[in-house]
Design a protein around this motif. Sequence first.
Motif, PDB file in Angstrom:
ATOM      1  N   ALA A  20       0.829  -1.211   0.000  1.00  0.00           N
ATOM      2  CA  ALA A  20       0.000   0.000   0.000  1.00  0.00           C
ATOM      3  C   ALA A  20       0.857   1.253   0.000  1.00  0.00           C
ATOM      4  O   ALA A  20       0.405   2.326  -0.418  1.00  0.00           O
ATOM      5  CB  ALA A  20      -0.932  -0.008   1.204  1.00  0.00           C
ATOM      6  N   ASN A  21       2.099   1.132   0.449  1.00  0.00           N
ATOM      7  CA  ASN A  21       2.990   2.282   0.530  1.00  0.00           C
ATOM      8  C   ASN A  21       4.031   2.309  -0.589  1.00  0.00           C
ATOM      9  O   ASN A  21       4.942   3.127  -0.571  1.00  0.00           O
ATOM     10  CB  ASN A  21       3.699   2.287   1.891  1.00  0.00           C
ATOM     11  N   VAL A  22       3.876   1.410  -1.551  1.00  0.00           N
ATOM     12  CA  VAL A  22       4.797   1.362  -2.690  1.00  0.00           C
ATOM     13  C   VAL A  22       4.208   2.167  -3.842  1.00  0.00           C
ATOM     14  O   VAL A  22       3.021   2.021  -4.159  1.00  0.00           O
ATOM     15  CB  VAL A  22       5.024  -0.100  -3.127  1.00  0.00           C
ATOM     16  N   PRO A  23       4.998   3.031  -4.473  1.00  0.00           N
ATOM     17  CA  PRO A  23       4.479   3.811  -5.607  1.00  0.00           C
ATOM     18  C   PRO A  23       4.004   2.912  -6.740  1.00  0.00           C
ATOM     19  O   PRO A  23       4.606   1.864  -6.998  1.00  0.00           O
ATOM     20  CB  PRO A  23       5.685   4.649  -6.055  1.00  0.00           C
ATOM     21  N   ALA A  24       2.943   3.305  -7.407  1.00  0.00           N
ATOM     22  CA  ALA A  24       2.382   2.526  -8.516  1.00  0.00           C
ATOM     23  C   ALA A  24       3.164   2.822  -9.792  1.00  0.00           C
ATOM     24  O   ALA A  24       2.640   3.352 -10.779  1.00  0.00           O
ATOM     25  CB  ALA A  24       0.901   2.837  -8.689  1.00  0.00           C
ATOM     26  N   THR A  25       4.455   2.464  -9.759  1.00  0.00           N
ATOM     27  CA  THR A  25       5.357   2.666 -10.896  1.00  0.00           C
ATOM     28  C   THR A  25       6.139   1.370 -11.118  1.00  0.00           C
ATOM     29  O   THR A  25       6.190   0.503 -10.238  1.00  0.00           O
ATOM     30  CB  THR A  25       6.365   3.801 -10.625  1.00  0.00           C
ATOM     31  N   ILE A  26       6.779   1.262 -12.261  1.00  0.00           N
ATOM     32  CA  ILE A  26       7.593   0.079 -12.528  1.00  0.00           C
ATOM     33  C   ILE A  26       8.727  -0.021 -11.513  1.00  0.00           C
ATOM     34  O   ILE A  26       9.011  -1.094 -10.977  1.00  0.00           O
ATOM     35  CB  ILE A  26       8.138   0.103 -13.968  1.00  0.00           C
ATOM     36  N   ASP A  27       9.372   1.108 -11.226  1.00  0.00           N
ATOM     37  CA  ASP A  27      10.453   1.102 -10.246  1.00  0.00           C
ATOM     38  C   ASP A  27       9.925   0.711  -8.867  1.00  0.00           C
ATOM     39  O   ASP A  27      10.598  -0.007  -8.115  1.00  0.00           O
ATOM     40  CB  ASP A  27      11.130   2.474 -10.189  1.00  0.00           C
ATOM     41  N   GLY A  28       8.711   1.150  -8.560  1.00  0.00           N
ATOM     42  CA  GLY A  28       8.118   0.820  -7.269  1.00  0.00           C
ATOM     43  C   GLY A  28       7.841  -0.659  -7.126  1.00  0.00           C
ATOM     44  O   GLY A  28       8.270  -1.302  -6.161  1.00  0.00           O
ATOM     45  N   VAL A  29       7.146  -1.233  -8.094  1.00  0.00           N
ATOM     46  CA  VAL A  29       6.763  -2.648  -7.976  1.00  0.00           C
ATOM     47  C   VAL A  29       7.960  -3.580  -8.131  1.00  0.00           C
ATOM     48  O   VAL A  29       7.905  -4.735  -7.683  1.00  0.00           O
ATOM     49  CB  VAL A  29       5.655  -3.029  -8.992  1.00  0.00           C
ATOM     50  N   LEU A  30       9.048  -3.091  -8.728  1.00  0.00           N
ATOM     51  CA  LEU A  30      10.255  -3.909  -8.866  1.00  0.00           C
ATOM     52  C   LEU A  30      11.297  -3.562  -7.805  1.00  0.00           C
ATOM     53  O   LEU A  30      12.472  -3.917  -7.945  1.00  0.00           O
ATOM     54  CB  LEU A  30      10.851  -3.771 -10.267  1.00  0.00           C
ATOM     55  N   GLY A  31      10.870  -2.892  -6.752  1.00  0.00           N
ATOM     56  CA  GLY A  31      11.743  -2.648  -5.605  1.00  0.00           C
ATOM     57  C   GLY A  31      12.982  -1.840  -5.911  1.00  0.00           C
ATOM     58  O   GLY A  31      14.056  -2.090  -5.348  1.00  0.00           O
ATOM     59  N   GLY A  32      12.847  -0.853  -6.817  1.00  0.00           N
ATOM     60  CA  GLY A  32      13.990  -0.018  -7.173  1.00  0.00           C
ATOM     61  C   GLY A  32      14.810  -0.558  -8.329  1.00  0.00           C
ATOM     62  O   GLY A  32      15.802   0.045  -8.731  1.00  0.00           O
ATOM     63  N   PHE A  33      14.387  -1.712  -8.872  1.00  0.00           N
ATOM     64  CA  PHE A  33      15.108  -2.323  -9.992  1.00  0.00           C
ATOM     65  C   PHE A  33      14.326  -2.178 -11.293  1.00  0.00           C
ATOM     66  O   PHE A  33      14.311  -3.091 -12.133  1.00  0.00           O
ATOM     67  CB  PHE A  33      15.369  -3.805  -9.714  1.00  0.00           C
ATOM     68  N   GLY A  34      13.685  -1.032 -11.466  1.00  0.00           N
ATOM     69  CA  GLY A  34      12.867  -0.828 -12.656  1.00  0.00           C
ATOM     70  C   GLY A  34      13.630  -0.993 -13.953  1.00  0.00           C
ATOM     71  O   GLY A  34      13.049  -1.373 -14.977  1.00  0.00           O
ATOM     72  N   TYR A  35      14.935  -0.755 -13.904  1.00  0.00           N
ATOM     73  CA  TYR A  35      15.739  -0.830 -15.130  1.00  0.00           C
ATOM     74  C   TYR A  35      15.873  -2.252 -15.664  1.00  0.00           C
ATOM     75  O   TYR A  35      16.311  -2.453 -16.808  1.00  0.00           O
ATOM     76  CB  TYR A  35      17.131  -0.233 -14.881  1.00  0.00           C
TER      77      TYR A  35
END
Length: 226
Positions: A20-35
Amino acid sequence: MANCMMTENKFYKKAACYWANVPATIDGVLGGFGYISDIDINGSRDFLNKIGALDRHPDCKLALDCGAGIGRVTKNLLISRFEKVDLVEQNEKFINTAKQLIGEDNACLGTVYKIGIQHFKPQKRYDIIWCQWVLGHLNDYDLIEFLERCGEMLADNGVIVVKENINTFAELEYDDDDSSVTRSCSLLQKIFNEAQLSIILCDVQTNFPEDIYPVYMFALVPVKRV
């Protein structure tokens, strides 16, 4: 197991609170590993191609994305290969983002179920049931039951795909931050066996950073089909 470290209720509630506190972004759902998202999708695409090359390969009619998050896998992988894709996700913020990213008017977007996968009971027959980076949020007992339910709701030649981090040690590893567990290959194999599923393909994701868990992909079918 997780429900030995805390009650089942707390185990699931803590995970829900984390997301619930994680941003709804690729970087968010991948724990900072959006790349790594594109690398991940390419690996998954190659694995799907191998499944599609099987003699008894699944159709491309209906897929299910379990723990779909913001729809990253649906949008970038599944929706281009299947006539319809259903999503299961308990976080309303992620669901809203997924609908925006995929497009609510996209004819390939099927039913979106707002529910945790430990409670989800498939009502349709699926060609592919995709489970990625979500099964660590289930305790062993709920995971076995979930996989059993999925196995019963596969279409002819349907396949369950599990893509998960793998612990290279024999023990279960618990992450207190997001209330999840990382299992070894042997523990997952035991769970698959308990759920009456057989591995017909297995692959390892390549080109990921060396400082993260190895990621394995398993293609599963009911034992009675092997």
